[in-house]
Design a protein around this motif. Structure first.
Motif, mmCIF file in Angstrom:
data_model
loop_
_atom_site.group_PDB
_atom_site.id
_atom_site.type_symbol
_atom_site.label_atom_id
_atom_site.label_comp_id
_atom_site.label_asym_id
_atom_site.label_seq_id
_atom_site.Cartn_x
_atom_site.Cartn_y
_atom_site.Cartn_z
ATOM 1 N N SER A 172 0.844 -1.190 0.000
ATOM 2 C CA SER A 172 0.000 0.000 0.000
ATOM 3 C C SER A 172 0.880 1.240 0.000
ATOM 4 N N THR A 192 -1.937 -3.019 -3.478
ATOM 5 C CA THR A 192 -3.373 -3.272 -3.571
ATOM 6 C C THR A 192 -4.148 -1.996 -3.268
ATOM 7 N N SER A 193 -3.433 -0.980 -2.732
ATOM 8 C CA SER A 193 -4.062 0.294 -2.380
ATOM 9 C C SER A 193 -3.107 1.437 -2.704
ATOM 10 N N ASP A 195 -3.335 5.760 -2.678
ATOM 11 C CA ASP A 195 -4.121 6.973 -2.431
ATOM 12 C C ASP A 195 -3.315 8.185 -2.866
ATOM 13 N N LEU A 215 -3.567 -4.125 -8.059
ATOM 14 C CA LEU A 215 -4.044 -2.745 -7.888
ATOM 15 C C LEU A 215 -5.178 -2.494 -8.865
ATOM 16 N N THR A 216 -6.380 -2.445 -8.339
ATOM 17 C CA THR A 216 -7.560 -2.299 -9.208
ATOM 18 C C THR A 216 -8.194 -0.914 -9.110
ATOM 19 N N CYS A 217 -7.811 -0.149 -8.084
ATOM 20 C CA CYS A 217 -8.395 1.185 -7.911
ATOM 21 C C CYS A 217 -7.347 2.161 -7.366
ATOM 22 N N ILE A 218 -7.289 3.335 -7.959
ATOM 23 C CA ILE A 218 -6.393 4.399 -7.487
ATOM 24 C C ILE A 218 -7.245 5.587 -7.099
ATOM 25 N N PHE A 219 -7.108 6.024 -5.841
ATOM 26 C CA PHE A 219 -7.853 7.185 -5.384
ATOM 27 C C PHE A 219 -7.161 8.474 -5.841
ATOM 28 N N ALA A 223 -11.974 12.080 -9.905
ATOM 29 C CA ALA A 223 -12.094 10.867 -10.716
ATOM 30 C C ALA A 223 -12.506 11.164 -12.151
#
Length: 224
Positions: A172, A192-193, A195, A215-219, A223
């Protein structure tokens, strides 16, 4: 009595000015000789007075395995000791240090907790399993790529503009407090995270996060 006191004073003065610093690594001492801080032959020490005021030191590419003696370079602001054979490095006494370039060694640990004025840290291509930069609040540039880091906390490094932590084992990464950040390379980890919500995404000049299979999502700040 006056003569005795004078002799004692002179003896004290001679001892004070003849203080030496142990330099057990002959390659390190040879480097100091080449730089003019010591004189031949190699004898395992250097006059402390010759090094205590040195502000910049470059002993890279010297096949040094032990940098013992660096603790008496008390005025040192910039240290370049990259491309050696160092397995440990103690810069706890070098409190004036603002730039440390120790990449391409064999370091398994690095303690920079006393170097609170550190601005540039380049420690890539070592074997670090952890790195604590929580006290380095002035840090602007951090390159710790190609180590064995499983975590990296940069929440206190609010001045950070450039972060390269690629090719580690990070799961992360949170740079939401790094509002000055414009360069981020974090690819080839196990993220996996991630931000990135630091309020400065639009000013990023470089961002690379590929090769993090989970890693499926990036904050991000926005967006859309």
């Amino acid at each position: 009595m006056k003569k005795l006191l004078l002799l004692l004073f002179l003896g004290f003065t001679i001892v004070g000015f003849s203080q030496n610093t142990a330099i057990p690594d002959s390659n390190f001492e040879q480097a100091l000789i080449d730089l003019g801080f010591d004189t031949a032959p190699i004898n395992g020490s250097v006059p402390t007075a010759n090094i205590s005021g040195v502000t910049s030191l470059n002993v890279s590419y010297k096949n040094i395995t032990d940098l013992t003696g660096i603790e008496d370079f008390t005025a040192l602001a910039t240290l370049r000791c990259y491309d050696n054979q160092l397995t440990s490095l103690d810069v706890s006494n070098n409190t004036a240090l603002n730039s440390l370039f120790c990449f391409d060694n064999q370091l398994t640990s690095l303690d920079v907790s006393n170097n609170t004025g550190l601005i540039n840290l380049s420690c890539e291509f070592n074997q670090l399993i952890s790195l604590d930069v929580s006290n380095n609040t002035a840090l602007n540039y951090l390159n710790c790529r190609s180590n064995q880091l499983t975590s990296l906390d940069v929440s206190n490094n609010t001045a950070l503009t450039n972060l390269n932590c690629r090719s580690n084992q990070l799961t992360s990464l949170d740079v939401s407090t790094n509002s000055a950040l414009t360069y981020l390379s974090c690819y080839s980890n196990q993220l996996t995270s991630l931000d990135l919500r630091n309020g400065n995404n639009t000013n990023f000049t470089f961002f690379y996060s590929t090769n993090n299979p989970d890693l499926t999502c990036i904050f991000v700040d926005d967006a859309s």
